[in-house]
Design an enzyme around this catalytic site. Structure first.
Site, PDB file in Angstrom:
ATOM      1  N   GLU A   1      -3.235 -51.830   8.907  1.00  0.00           N
ATOM      2  CA  GLU A   1      -3.557 -50.588   8.183  1.00  0.00           C
ATOM      3  C   GLU A   1      -4.831 -49.932   8.717  1.00  0.00           C
ATOM      4  OE1 GLU A   1      -1.623 -51.978   3.891  1.00  0.00           O
ATOM      5  OE2 GLU A   1      -3.784 -51.767   4.080  1.00  0.00           O
TER       6      GLU A   1
ATOM      7  N   HIS B   1      -5.464 -48.049  -3.450  1.00  0.00           N
ATOM      8  CA  HIS B   1      -4.711 -48.993  -2.623  1.00  0.00           C
ATOM      9  C   HIS B   1      -5.665 -50.043  -2.063  1.00  0.00           C
ATOM     10  CE1 HIS B   1      -2.314 -50.656   0.670  1.00  0.00           C
ATOM     11  NE2 HIS B   1      -3.408 -50.526   1.406  1.00  0.00           N
TER      12      HIS B   1
ATOM     13  N   ASN C   1      -1.637 -45.368  -9.607  1.00  0.00           N
ATOM     14  CA  ASN C   1      -2.552 -46.510  -9.766  1.00  0.00           C
ATOM     15  C   ASN C   1      -3.893 -46.331  -9.054  1.00  0.00           C
ATOM     16  OD1 ASN C   1      -1.628 -46.869  -7.187  1.00  0.00           O
ATOM     17  ND2 ASN C   1      -0.513 -48.768  -7.602  1.00  0.00           N
TER      18      ASN C   1
ATOM     19  N   TYR D   1       3.200 -47.120   4.438  1.00  0.00           N
ATOM     20  CA  TYR D   1       4.104 -47.740   3.467  1.00  0.00           C
ATOM     21  C   TYR D   1       5.442 -48.154   4.103  1.00  0.00           C
ATOM     22  CZ  TYR D   1       1.116 -46.845  -0.597  1.00  0.00           C
ATOM     23  OH  TYR D   1       0.097 -46.864  -1.507  1.00  0.00           O
TER      24      TYR D   1
ATOM     25  N   LYS E   1      -6.830 -42.925  -3.957  1.00  0.00           N
ATOM     26  CA  LYS E   1      -5.636 -42.065  -3.909  1.00  0.00           C
ATOM     27  C   LYS E   1      -5.914 -40.696  -4.546  1.00  0.00           C
ATOM     28  CE  LYS E   1      -2.402 -46.008  -3.928  1.00  0.00           C
ATOM     29  NZ  LYS E   1      -1.128 -46.547  -4.471  1.00  0.00           N
TER      30      LYS E   1
HETATM   31  N1  UDP Z   1       5.052 -48.472  -6.224  1.00  0.00           N
HETATM   32  C1  UDP Z   1       5.771 -47.813  -7.208  1.00  0.00           C
HETATM   33  N2  UDP Z   1       6.630 -48.537  -8.012  1.00  0.00           N
HETATM   34  C2  UDP Z   1       6.799 -49.874  -7.843  1.00  0.00           C
HETATM   35  C3  UDP Z   1       6.082 -50.534  -6.852  1.00  0.00           C
HETATM   36  C4  UDP Z   1       5.219 -49.807  -6.042  1.00  0.00           C
HETATM   37  O1  UDP Z   1       5.624 -46.598  -7.380  1.00  0.00           O
HETATM   38  O2  UDP Z   1       7.593 -50.477  -8.599  1.00  0.00           O
HETATM   39  C5  UDP Z   1       4.133 -47.703  -5.367  1.00  0.00           C
HETATM   40  C6  UDP Z   1       2.687 -47.796  -5.871  1.00  0.00           C
HETATM   41  O3  UDP Z   1       1.983 -46.584  -5.546  1.00  0.00           O
HETATM   42  C7  UDP Z   1       2.156 -48.966  -5.063  1.00  0.00           C
HETATM   43  C8  UDP Z   1       2.806 -48.692  -3.711  1.00  0.00           C
HETATM   44  O4  UDP Z   1       4.117 -48.236  -4.035  1.00  0.00           O
HETATM   45  O5  UDP Z   1       0.729 -48.979  -5.036  1.00  0.00           O
HETATM   46  C9  UDP Z   1       2.874 -49.890  -2.764  1.00  0.00           C
HETATM   47  O6  UDP Z   1       3.580 -50.938  -3.388  1.00  0.00           O
HETATM   48  P1  UDP Z   1       3.089 -52.453  -3.254  1.00  0.00           P
HETATM   49  O7  UDP Z   1       4.199 -53.318  -3.746  1.00  0.00           O
HETATM   50  O8  UDP Z   1       2.562 -52.701  -1.883  1.00  0.00           O
HETATM   51  O9  UDP Z   1       1.898 -52.542  -4.346  1.00  0.00           O
HETATM   52  P2  UDP Z   1       0.313 -52.645  -4.178  1.00  0.00           P
HETATM   53  O10 UDP Z   1       0.037 -53.500  -2.963  1.00  0.00           O
HETATM   54  O11 UDP Z   1      -0.218 -51.231  -4.016  1.00  0.00           O
HETATM   55  O12 UDP Z   1      -0.170 -53.277  -5.449  1.00  0.00           O
HETATM   56 MG    MG Z   2       0.804 -53.367  -1.100  1.00  0.00          MG
END
Ligand code: UDP
Ligand code: MG
Length: 152
Positions: A139, A128, A125, A50, A10
């Protein structure tokens, strides 16, 4: 089971110049890198990526984050990888750690390099990874053309 997993470095990780450190961690998993490219993702691509966040309060901030539209970061590029191998999704997501870096174990990638901005309520974070082998295929089709991905 042999499967594929999309990994996105990212914009915050590019800004911190930690791509090499992230890839170093992922290479220890002994998976194959079957595609890689740098790109400035369009808003449309990020919103499709997303789509599962529709209706979530953090969708807009996450789109801005992925566009590099935050913290005065001008470098909004993303590096996309496809990793392939046995249990690629589980191995990579274990190496990443929890979504929120504050909840990620310190020795994970997100625990080591990520940051939760409590004031702005944005999860930086760094990386991805696909949630499942099935979602990885969806994806990968968004981020890569078929000829850009090798079959290892
Ligand atoms: N995200 C966020 N707050 C949250 C959950 C998700 O900002 O409480 C953002 C974060 O960048 C995350 C992305 O949305 O990586 C996608 O969310 P997902 O639940 O798919 O998490 P991941 O698979 O990335 O762990
Ligand atoms: Mg995810």
């Amino acid at each position: 089971m042999k499967e594929r997993c999309l990994v996105l470095i990212k914009p915050d990780a590019l800004e911190k110049r930690i791509t090499g450190l992230v890839v170093d961690r992922l290479e220890r998993l002994e998976l194959d890198i079957v595609a890689a490219k740098t790109l400035a993702a369009t808003e449309d691509l990020i919103r499709k990526h997303y789509a599962h966040l529709a209706g979530k309060p953090f969708l807009e901030s996450t789109v801005h984050y992925m566009m590099g539209d935050y913290n005065h970061i001008a470098n909004h590029k993303i590096i996309a990888f496809v990793f392939q191998g046995e249990d690629a999704v589980k191995k990579i997501r274990t190496a990443l750690g929890a979504t929120n870096p504050d909840n990620a174990a310190p020795d994970t990638i997100r625990g080591s390099f990520g940051k939760f901005d409590k004031v702005a309520d944005v999860v930086y974070n760094c990386v991805h990874a696909s949630d499942s082998a099935q979602d990885a295929e969806r994806e990968i089709a968004l981020w890569f053309k078929p000829g850009e991905v090798l079959d290892a």
